[in-house]
Design a protein around this motif. Structure first.
Motif, PDB file in Angstrom:
ATOM      1  N   LYS A 145       0.905  -1.137   0.268  1.00  0.00           N
ATOM      2  CA  LYS A 145      -0.097   0.316   0.240  1.00  0.00           C
ATOM      3  C   LYS A 145       1.144   1.222  -0.116  1.00  0.00           C
ATOM      4  O   LYS A 145       0.714   2.332  -0.766  1.00  0.00           O
ATOM      5  CB  LYS A 145      -1.191   0.044   1.133  1.00  0.00           C
ATOM      6  N   LEU A 146       1.773   1.794   1.012  1.00  0.00           N
ATOM      7  CA  LEU A 146       2.744   2.785   0.781  1.00  0.00           C
ATOM      8  C   LEU A 146       3.460   2.918  -0.819  1.00  0.00           C
ATOM      9  O   LEU A 146       3.268   3.629  -1.122  1.00  0.00           O
ATOM     10  CB  LEU A 146       3.870   2.147   2.093  1.00  0.00           C
ATOM     11  N   ILE A 147       3.762   1.487  -1.556  1.00  0.00           N
ATOM     12  CA  ILE A 147       4.354   1.802  -3.017  1.00  0.00           C
ATOM     13  C   ILE A 147       3.277   2.462  -3.814  1.00  0.00           C
ATOM     14  O   ILE A 147       3.481   3.451  -4.306  1.00  0.00           O
ATOM     15  CB  ILE A 147       5.118   0.151  -3.178  1.00  0.00           C
ATOM     16  N   PHE A 148       2.114   1.245  -3.915  1.00  0.00           N
ATOM     17  CA  PHE A 148       1.045   2.278  -4.807  1.00  0.00           C
ATOM     18  C   PHE A 148       0.368   3.581  -4.187  1.00  0.00           C
ATOM     19  O   PHE A 148       0.628   4.127  -5.475  1.00  0.00           O
ATOM     20  CB  PHE A 148      -0.041   0.992  -4.236  1.00  0.00           C
ATOM     21  N   MET A 149       0.439   3.905  -3.179  1.00  0.00           N
ATOM     22  CA  MET A 149       0.064   5.326  -2.912  1.00  0.00           C
ATOM     23  C   MET A 149       1.551   5.884  -3.070  1.00  0.00           C
ATOM     24  O   MET A 149       1.519   7.506  -3.723  1.00  0.00           O
ATOM     25  CB  MET A 149      -0.192   5.645  -1.044  1.00  0.00           C
ATOM     26  N   ALA A 150       3.034   5.517  -3.397  1.00  0.00           N
ATOM     27  CA  ALA A 150       3.807   6.925  -3.746  1.00  0.00           C
ATOM     28  C   ALA A 150       3.901   6.637  -4.797  1.00  0.00           C
ATOM     29  O   ALA A 150       4.141   7.839  -5.331  1.00  0.00           O
ATOM     30  CB  ALA A 150       5.143   5.780  -3.362  1.00  0.00           C
ATOM     31  N   MET A 151       3.092   5.481  -5.532  1.00  0.00           N
ATOM     32  CA  MET A 151       3.711   5.547  -7.104  1.00  0.00           C
ATOM     33  C   MET A 151       1.770   6.777  -7.872  1.00  0.00           C
ATOM     34  O   MET A 151       2.271   7.168  -8.811  1.00  0.00           O
ATOM     35  CB  MET A 151       2.728   4.501  -7.336  1.00  0.00           C
ATOM     36  N   PHE A 155       2.748   9.498 -10.013  1.00  0.00           N
ATOM     37  CA  PHE A 155       1.418   9.783 -11.443  1.00  0.00           C
ATOM     38  C   PHE A 155       0.893  11.149 -11.181  1.00  0.00           C
ATOM     39  O   PHE A 155       0.873  12.027 -12.337  1.00  0.00           O
ATOM     40  CB  PHE A 155       0.305   8.339 -11.575  1.00  0.00           C
ATOM     41  N   ALA A 156       0.299  11.305 -10.231  1.00  0.00           N
ATOM     42  CA  ALA A 156      -0.196  12.759  -9.549  1.00  0.00           C
ATOM     43  C   ALA A 156       0.398  14.155  -9.788  1.00  0.00           C
ATOM     44  O   ALA A 156       0.443  15.251 -10.682  1.00  0.00           O
ATOM     45  CB  ALA A 156      -1.121  12.711  -8.532  1.00  0.00           C
ATOM     46  N   THR A 157       1.521  13.954  -9.544  1.00  0.00           N
ATOM     47  CA  THR A 157       2.577  14.964  -9.493  1.00  0.00           C
ATOM     48  C   THR A 157       2.945  15.202 -11.054  1.00  0.00           C
ATOM     49  O   THR A 157       2.922  16.574 -11.650  1.00  0.00           O
ATOM     50  CB  THR A 157       3.476  14.728  -8.728  1.00  0.00           C
ATOM     51  N   LYS A 172       0.810   7.993 -19.162  1.00  0.00           N
ATOM     52  CA  LYS A 172       1.418   7.133 -16.906  1.00  0.00           C
ATOM     53  C   LYS A 172       2.354   7.507 -17.717  1.00  0.00           C
ATOM     54  O   LYS A 172       3.356   6.996 -18.171  1.00  0.00           O
ATOM     55  CB  LYS A 172       0.517   6.060 -17.686  1.00  0.00           C
ATOM     56  N   PRO A 173       3.328   7.757 -16.423  1.00  0.00           N
ATOM     57  CA  PRO A 173       4.562   7.592 -16.177  1.00  0.00           C
ATOM     58  C   PRO A 173       5.022   6.474 -15.661  1.00  0.00           C
ATOM     59  O   PRO A 173       4.267   5.105 -15.069  1.00  0.00           O
ATOM     60  CB  PRO A 173       4.313   8.825 -15.254  1.00  0.00           C
ATOM     61  N   GLN A 174       6.580   6.223 -16.306  1.00  0.00           N
ATOM     62  CA  GLN A 174       6.533   5.108 -15.942  1.00  0.00           C
ATOM     63  C   GLN A 174       7.269   5.203 -14.494  1.00  0.00           C
ATOM     64  O   GLN A 174       8.353   5.924 -14.132  1.00  0.00           O
ATOM     65  CB  GLN A 174       7.955   4.702 -17.065  1.00  0.00           C
ATOM     66  N   ILE A 175       7.473   4.156 -13.776  1.00  0.00           N
ATOM     67  CA  ILE A 175       7.916   4.232 -12.916  1.00  0.00           C
ATOM     68  C   ILE A 175       8.502   3.006 -11.854  1.00  0.00           C
ATOM     69  O   ILE A 175       8.296   1.879 -12.670  1.00  0.00           O
ATOM     70  CB  ILE A 175       7.066   4.869 -11.673  1.00  0.00           C
TER      71      ILE A 175
END
Length: 185
Positions: A145-151, A155-157, A172-175
């Motif tokens: 969940k931490l990783i998903f929320m960081a992604m 993406f929002a930024t 979609k940015p590549q992460i």
């Protein structure tokens, strides 16, 4: 037979981390207590019970904890690390303030430097369960969940930056994860 009361654990509002913690706590049978969203009341409680010259984030975290305890939290937990300011000094100061104010909730500090082992020990100790598989599943859910929320935040930024700089369609940015850090490509 009386039903055993579930322990309630609260974290202050520091970004979206309380969402991830809530999932991990639920997995081991602990009820997360998410304090009300930070508001004027939160700031007022923190300001009223803080030294005058202390910074706003301290006052907000103290206010979050007071609201959580008054809302029924049995434990309040703070993430800490060595150093100054929020992660280094707030913990002891907030603990002493809560004690001075007469609040009876248990105070827990989770050090960032204890890593997965510290999280494992915390979940084991607070739940009273010595089931390594269950606890590792809880850690897995929390970390995912931490990783998903960081992604999502990245993406929002990325979307905001593209809107401000061009009128091009948003993609979609590549992460990638490199050395344990999320980085946009």
């Amino acid at each position: 037979m009386a039903k055993k009361k579930k322990i309630k654990v609260a974290f202050p509002h520091m970004g979206t981390i309380s969402i991830a913690w809530a999932a991990g706590l639920r997995k081991v049978g602990i009820e997360p207590y998410i304090p009300p969203y930070t508001s004027k009341k939160t700031l007022s409680l923190g300001t009223k019970n803080s030294p005058e010259a202390i910074c706003i984030p301290y006052k907000l975290i103290l206010g979050n904890f007071i609201e959580a305890i008054e809302g029924g939290a049995d434990y309040v937990a703070m993430i800490t690390s060595p150093g100054i300011c929020r992660l280094g000094e707030y913990g002891n100061n907030i603990y002493c303030t809560l004690q001075d104010l007469g609040y009876k909730a248990n105070y827990i500090e989770l050090s960032l430097y204890d890593g997965i082992r510290g999280l494992y020990n915390f979940l084991r100790d607070i739940s009273g369960k010595n089931d390594p598989i269950l606890i590792m599943r809880a850690i897995n859910i929390t970390m995912r969940k931490l990783i998903f929320m960081a992604m999502i935040a990245l993406f929002a930024t990325s979307c905001q930056n593209k809107e401000q700089t061009t009128k091009a369609p948003i993609t979609k940015p590549q992460i990638t994860i490199q050395g344990g850090r999320l980085t946009p490509e």
